[in-house]
Design a protein around this motif. Structure first.
Motif, short mmCIF file in Angstrom:
data_model
loop_
_atom_site.label_atom_id
_atom_site.label_comp_id
_atom_site.label_asym_id
_atom_site.label_seq_id
_atom_site.Cartn_x
_atom_site.Cartn_y
_atom_site.Cartn_z
N LEU A 88 -67.82 -7.45 -29.14
CA LEU A 88 -66.37 -7.56 -29.14
C LEU A 88 -65.71 -6.18 -29.16
O LEU A 88 -64.61 -6.01 -28.62
N GLY A 89 -66.35 -5.18 -29.76
CA GLY A 89 -65.80 -3.83 -29.74
C GLY A 89 -65.76 -3.25 -28.34
O GLY A 89 -64.80 -2.56 -27.97
N GLU A 121 -65.80 -13.81 -21.39
CA GLU A 121 -66.89 -13.13 -22.06
C GLU A 121 -66.88 -13.32 -23.57
O GLU A 121 -67.73 -12.75 -24.26
N SER A 122 -65.93 -14.07 -24.09
CA SER A 122 -65.90 -14.32 -25.53
C SER A 122 -65.43 -15.76 -25.77
O SER A 122 -66.21 -16.69 -25.65
N SER A 123 -64.17 -15.92 -26.10
CA SER A 123 -63.53 -17.22 -26.24
C SER A 123 -62.03 -17.00 -26.19
O SER A 123 -61.55 -15.85 -26.23
N ALA A 124 -61.26 -18.07 -26.11
CA ALA A 124 -59.81 -17.94 -26.00
C ALA A 124 -59.21 -17.31 -27.25
O ALA A 124 -58.31 -16.46 -27.17
N PRO A 276 -69.32 -15.41 -29.60
CA PRO A 276 -68.88 -15.28 -28.20
C PRO A 276 -69.87 -15.98 -27.26
O PRO A 276 -71.02 -16.25 -27.62
N ALA A 277 -69.42 -16.23 -26.04
CA ALA A 277 -70.24 -16.98 -25.08
C ALA A 277 -71.58 -16.32 -24.80
O ALA A 277 -72.63 -17.00 -24.79
N PRO A 278 -71.66 -14.99 -24.59
CA PRO A 278 -72.98 -14.38 -24.33
C PRO A 278 -73.94 -14.45 -25.51
O PRO A 278 -75.16 -14.29 -25.32
N LEU A 279 -73.45 -14.68 -26.73
CA LEU A 279 -74.31 -14.72 -27.92
C LEU A 279 -74.40 -16.12 -28.51
O LEU A 279 -74.79 -16.27 -29.68
#
Length: 597
Positions: A88-89, A121-124, A276-279
């Motif tokens: 996220l950073g 790449e993460s979420s809303a 997040p979606a990738p993790l």
């Protein structure tokens, strides 16, 4: 989500809340009068005294924050937190770069486009928190740039004024004089050119909307070149740098379960994170969530936090790592209804405590509602050396002692100066007075105001802000000497606290007021409020009369030569004549015997 305990009297660099204004000003033309007053080339007001701003009651804090340590984290928990924070950073850094590239062309459509890109790449909700944090960073950098331009303008004005004066010319109380030598004049002329170039560059960046932001802090970035002085190795610095650039914070949302869908904390203290979606493959619970083994229990404001969580009200959370201690912490913050301030006349009803803020202590004195000092002055010291955490603790301890004393006295308010040393910290105004510049830069005005307002609101004590103009000078002039005695030594800081309290109570700082017009001995003409030092009997008792009786003989040594039957006072001194009752008809012999004419 609002930050906890924001500054009570925000400066130009504060962007979370607008500057606090009085609830009702009695004189709406103060600002206009101050702006219309003539100024010299250095920007100094040419009048003898500047107008004093109105006194007002400061509003309470609009947000709170509590923190607890995440104890008992497993190695897997720490690994997941590090991966999520780093991922996220990187998204936050990329979003900040895109926002800075938009500059002044940013609009709602660009914001939506950035958020859609981050959502994939993460979420809303993670994307919403990242974009909001990016906007706050950009706005803060923008205001800092404006403050830097204003500081450069003030420095250029001062340099131009002093360079225009002859060498060695003395300054006045309102404007500085010329430089002392040709060498100093030449060095300052070179500095004027540098400052003008910096001002031109700053104005160009401001007009173009260019800002410069360092994720991880510029101070830590510069520490990389001075590792030995900082006592760090390259690996330790790298660890701190990467940790500072992580992003593990999420805004709350009312109506959702436990007030936050991204970082969720149950009333029992269970902490879970939406990955997040990738993790998502690292999840150990349903719906792509990871539950930590650690439990939290907020000791401070725990009941208030639990009530919000159970009612599904918004709570913002932030997870961060303290690299120095190798400890993980969870901070919860939420907005709260602003504490209603009491009217100014109610704050003055039971007297007030005037507080003078200094570099190493708080000088306080209790005053009744008429402005008379009661008891002895109090001093609450603190030591601002060491790291920021120690300085903050010192300020909190001093404020705690002050509030305890105010509660014991039964007053409803504390008077404090609305200090702002932004214009006095410039190098050009106090160039040679390096120790004085360090002194005013070290005074914790912003931190002290924020802490005092938030802690006083919990104690039920109001804070009254007054204009700091001439409080130290007039307090020392009119109150220091009369209150100093054999058993009590009053400092100028103690006298300043009386001046601050009297101004907050609505009284004049001077102790004496003119008599009614019909009682003035000089025929209905104006008389000064405070008598001069040369006026006899202006304060306190008169000096003893030195005139002696007309029939007293010259004194020799310490031996009393006056007759024992003679009184000691001048009015009842022995006279050469004798008193007698005049009859209706007196003979010449009686008149000559009594001494009548």
């Amino acid at each position: 989500m609002g930050a906890a305990e924001g500054p009570a009297f925000p400066s130009a660099r504060d962007h979370h809340t607008p500057p606090i204004q009085p609830a009702a000003k009695t004189d709406t033309g103060i600002e206009a009068q101050a702006a219309s007053k003539p100024r010299d080339v250095a920007g100094c007001v040419l009048d003898r005294l500047r107008p004093v701003a109105a006194t007002f009651v400061a509003g309470g804090p609009s947000g709170v924050a509590v923190r607890d340590r995440l104890k008992g984290l497993s190695a897997g928990d720490e690994r997941v937190l590090r991966l999520v924070g780093a991922h996220l950073g990187s998204l936050a850094g990329r979003d900040l770069r895109a926002r800075c590239a938009d500059a002044l062309d940013h609009d709602a459509d660009r914001w939506a486009a950035r958020k859609r890109e981050l959502t994939a790449e993460s979420s809303a909700r993670w994307a919403g928190s990242i974009t909001k944090h990016t906007h706050d960073q950009w706005a803060l950098a923008r205001r800092g740039e404006l403050a830097h331009i204003q500081s450069l303008e003030a420095g250029v004005r001062t340099l131009e004024h002093r360079l225009s004066l002859p060498i060695g010319q003395k300054g006045t109380r309102r404007a500085p004089g010329g430089y002392r030598s040709k060498k100093e004049w030449f060095a300052k002329s070179r500095r004027l050119g540098v400052q003008r170039d910096r001002l031109t560059t700053g104005r160009a960046d401001w007009n173009a909307g260019v800002v410069r932001v360092v994720r991880g802090s510029r101070r830590l970035l510069n520490t990389r070149h001075h590792l030995e002085a900082a006592g760090l190795t390259e690996a330790q610095w790298r660890d701190q740098w990467e940790t500072r650039r992580w992003f593990l914070q999420a805004d709350g949302e009312s109506g959702k379960r436990f007030g936050n869908e991204t970082i969720r904390v149950t009333p029992e203290g269970e902490v879970s994170i939406r990955l997040p979606a990738p993790l998502a493959h690292l999840a150990n619970a349903k719906h792509g969530r990871y539950v930590l083994t650690a439990r939290v229990a907020f000791a401070h404001r725990g009941v208030e936090w639990a009530d919000r969580v159970e009612a599904n009200r918004a709570v913002a959370y932030r997870i961060h790592l303290d690299t120095g201690r190798d400890r993980w912490y969870l901070t919860a913050s939420w907005q709260r209804a602003t504490v209603p301030t009491i009217p100014l006349h109610a704050a003055r009803a039971r007297g007030m405590i005037g507080v003078d803020t200094n570099a190493d202590h708080l000088a306080a004195w209790r005053l009744d509602r008429h402005g008379n000092p009661i008891g002895d002055p109090r001093r609450f010291g603190y030591d601002l050396s060491g790291p920021a955490t120690r300085r903050d603790a010192q300020i909190r301890h001093a404020i705690t002692r002050l509030l305890h004393w105010a509660t014991e006295c039964g007053v409803a308010a504390i008077a404090i100066e609305d200090l702002d040393f932004t214009a006095d910290k410039t190098r050009e105004k106090h160039g040679r007075r390096k120790r004085f510049r360090q002194l005013i830069c070290g005074m914790p005005t912003g931190k002290f105001k924020a802490r005092l307002v938030s802690m006083a609101a919990e104690a039920g004590v109001a804070i009254v802000a007054v204009d700091p103009a001439y409080t130290s000078k007039w307090g020392s002039q009119h109150w220091r000497e009369p209150l100093t005695g054999k058993t009590r030594k009053v400092t100028r800081h103690d006298a300043a606290s009386i001046a601050i309290g009297r101004r907050a109570l609505g009284h004049a700082i001077r102790r004496r007021t003119p008599p009614p017009r019909t009682h003035q001995s000089d025929g209905h003409r104006h008389r000064s409020i405070q008598a001069g030092r040369s006026a006899p009997g202006r304060e306190g008792p008169r000096h003893p009369v030195t005139d002696r009786a007309h029939d007293a003989r010259r004194r020799t040594g310490t031996t009393r030569t006056r007759g024992t039957s003679a009184p000691s006072t001048v009015r009842d001194a022995r006279s050469a004549r004798m008193w007698g009752q005049d009859s209706l008809l007196k003979t010449d012999e009686e008149r000559s015997w009594t001494g009548a004419t």
